[in-house]
Design a protein around this motif. Structure first.
Motif, short mmCIF file in Angstrom:
data_model
loop_
_atom_site.label_atom_id
_atom_site.label_comp_id
_atom_site.label_asym_id
_atom_site.label_seq_id
_atom_site.Cartn_x
_atom_site.Cartn_y
_atom_site.Cartn_z
N PRO A 1 -20.29 -7.65 -0.22
CA PRO A 1 -20.15 -7.48 -1.74
C PRO A 1 -19.89 -6.21 -2.45
CG PRO A 1 -22.52 -8.79 -0.72
CD PRO A 1 -21.71 -8.07 0.42
N THR A 2 -20.10 -5.28 -1.67
CA THR A 2 -19.63 -3.73 -2.20
C THR A 2 -18.19 -3.59 -2.30
OG1 THR A 2 -21.80 -2.73 -1.64
CG2 THR A 2 -19.76 -1.38 -2.11
N ALA A 3 -17.51 -4.22 -1.29
CA ALA A 3 -16.07 -4.14 -1.09
C ALA A 3 -15.63 -5.00 -2.22
CB ALA A 3 -15.58 -4.24 0.24
N ALA A 4 -16.10 -6.20 -2.21
CA ALA A 4 -15.53 -7.38 -3.12
C ALA A 4 -15.66 -6.74 -4.70
CB ALA A 4 -16.29 -8.46 -3.14
N GLU B 1 -12.94 -4.84 -9.48
CA GLU B 1 -12.34 -3.78 -10.47
C GLU B 1 -11.07 -3.01 -10.08
OE1 GLU B 1 -14.39 -2.44 -12.88
OE2 GLU B 1 -16.09 -3.83 -12.24
N ILE B 2 -10.58 -2.94 -8.90
CA ILE B 2 -9.19 -2.52 -8.74
C ILE B 2 -7.94 -3.39 -9.51
CG2 ILE B 2 -7.34 -2.11 -7.09
CD1 ILE B 2 -9.61 -0.73 -5.20
N GLY B 3 -8.48 -4.70 -9.16
CA GLY B 3 -7.66 -6.02 -9.68
C GLY B 3 -7.51 -6.02 -11.27
N SER B 4 -8.55 -5.52 -11.85
CA SER B 4 -8.71 -5.50 -13.20
C SER B 4 -7.91 -4.34 -13.92
CB SER B 4 -10.14 -5.62 -13.78
OG SER B 4 -10.79 -4.44 -13.46
N GLY B 5 -7.46 -3.53 -12.93
CA GLY B 5 -6.73 -2.36 -13.44
C GLY B 5 -7.35 -1.07 -13.68
N CYS B 6 -8.70 -1.06 -12.90
CA CYS B 6 -9.38 0.20 -13.09
C CYS B 6 -8.96 1.19 -11.85
CB CYS B 6 -10.88 -0.16 -12.59
SG CYS B 6 -12.21 1.00 -12.86
N ASP B 7 -8.62 2.38 -12.41
CA ASP B 7 -8.32 3.56 -11.41
C ASP B 7 -9.53 3.71 -10.61
OD1 ASP B 7 -9.75 5.48 -12.75
OD2 ASP B 7 -7.93 6.04 -13.85
N GLU B 8 -9.51 4.60 -9.54
CA GLU B 8 -10.48 5.04 -8.69
C GLU B 8 -11.58 5.75 -9.47
OE1 GLU B 8 -10.92 7.29 -4.40
OE2 GLU B 8 -8.85 6.66 -4.84
N CYS B 9 -11.11 6.67 -10.31
CA CYS B 9 -12.32 7.58 -10.95
C CYS B 9 -13.02 6.74 -11.78
CB CYS B 9 -11.70 8.89 -11.82
SG CYS B 9 -10.99 10.13 -10.71
N SER B 10 -12.33 5.93 -12.52
CA SER B 10 -13.15 4.86 -13.62
C SER B 10 -14.03 3.80 -12.58
CB SER B 10 -12.11 4.02 -14.52
OG SER B 10 -11.39 4.89 -15.03
N LEU B 11 -13.55 3.68 -11.43
CA LEU B 11 -14.08 2.67 -10.79
C LEU B 11 -15.48 3.40 -10.26
CD1 LEU B 11 -14.62 0.19 -8.86
CD2 LEU B 11 -12.97 1.48 -7.42
N ILE B 12 -15.48 4.50 -9.86
CA ILE B 12 -16.58 5.25 -9.56
C ILE B 12 -17.55 5.34 -10.52
CG2 ILE B 12 -17.37 7.35 -8.80
CD1 ILE B 12 -14.76 7.91 -7.15
N GLY B 13 -17.26 5.72 -11.82
CA GLY B 13 -18.13 5.74 -12.68
C GLY B 13 -18.65 4.34 -13.24
N ARG B 14 -17.91 3.41 -13.29
CA ARG B 14 -18.41 1.99 -13.64
C ARG B 14 -19.61 1.69 -12.54
NH1 ARG B 14 -13.49 -1.97 -15.11
NH2 ARG B 14 -12.60 -0.78 -16.81
N LEU B 15 -19.10 1.59 -11.16
CA LEU B 15 -20.14 1.18 -10.14
C LEU B 15 -21.27 2.21 -10.08
CD1 LEU B 15 -17.90 0.31 -7.34
CD2 LEU B 15 -19.03 -1.09 -8.99
N PHE C 1 -13.52 3.42 1.13
CA PHE C 1 -12.94 2.25 1.20
C PHE C 1 -11.44 2.26 0.77
CE2 PHE C 1 -12.68 -2.09 -0.66
CZ PHE C 1 -12.17 -2.76 0.51
N THR C 2 -11.34 3.09 -0.60
CA THR C 2 -9.86 2.94 -1.00
C THR C 2 -9.08 3.52 -0.09
OG1 THR C 2 -10.55 4.75 -2.53
CG2 THR C 2 -10.56 2.68 -3.40
N ALA C 3 -9.43 4.72 0.68
CA ALA C 3 -8.50 5.32 1.54
C ALA C 3 -8.18 4.28 2.76
CB ALA C 3 -9.05 6.48 2.12
N LEU C 4 -9.05 3.67 3.11
CA LEU C 4 -8.54 2.47 4.27
C LEU C 4 -7.83 1.38 3.37
CD1 LEU C 4 -9.47 1.44 6.95
CD2 LEU C 4 -11.13 0.12 5.83
N LEU C 5 -7.97 0.98 2.50
CA LEU C 5 -6.95 0.04 1.66
C LEU C 5 -5.61 0.56 1.83
CD1 LEU C 5 -9.24 -1.29 -1.39
CD2 LEU C 5 -8.70 -2.58 0.83
N ARG C 6 -5.63 2.08 1.21
CA ARG C 6 -4.18 2.39 1.50
C ARG C 6 -3.55 2.68 2.92
NH1 ARG C 6 -6.93 5.76 -2.51
NH2 ARG C 6 -6.22 5.69 -4.62
N GLN C 7 -4.55 2.95 3.67
CA GLN C 7 -4.07 3.25 5.07
C GLN C 7 -3.41 1.78 5.67
OE1 GLN C 7 -7.12 3.85 7.99
NE2 GLN C 7 -6.03 5.46 8.84
#
Length: 67
Positions: A15-18, A23-37, A55-61
Motif C-alpha cells: 500500500p505504501t509503494a502504491a 502520487e508520482i503518476g499525478s505529477g507530484c515531484d519527490e519533495c512534494s510527495l514527501i510533504g503530502r504523505l 523507494f524512488t531511488a530503487l525505481l530510478r535504479q
C-alpha cells in the motif's frame, strides 16, 4: 501492481509503494510527495521521507523513474 512496458515485468506493490506511485503518476515531484504523505500519515520521525527516497531511488535504479 506496476507494469514496466519495456521489460514486460510486473511488480507487486504494498500500500505504501502504491501511494507513492499514484502520487508520482499525478505529477507530484519527490519533495512534494514527501510533504503530502507526511501530512496525510502524520509522520513526525522522518520515516516517510527515508522510505520515499529509498523507494524512488530503487525505481530510478530499475529504470522505472526518470530524474
Amino acid at each position: 501492481m506496476l507494469f514496466d512496458t519495456r521489460s514486460e515485468k510486473v511488480y507487486a506493490l504494498n500500500p505504501t509503494a502504491a501511494a507513492i506511485v499514484r502520487e508520482i503518476g499525478s505529477g507530484c515531484d519527490e519533495c512534494s510527495l514527501i510533504g503530502r504523505l507526511s501530512e496525510r500519515f502524520r509522520d513526525v520521525g522522518g520515516t516517510i521521507e527515508r522510505e520515499v527516497r529509498a523507494f524512488t531511488a530503487l525505481l530510478r535504479q530499475q529504470g522505472l523513474l526518470e530524474e
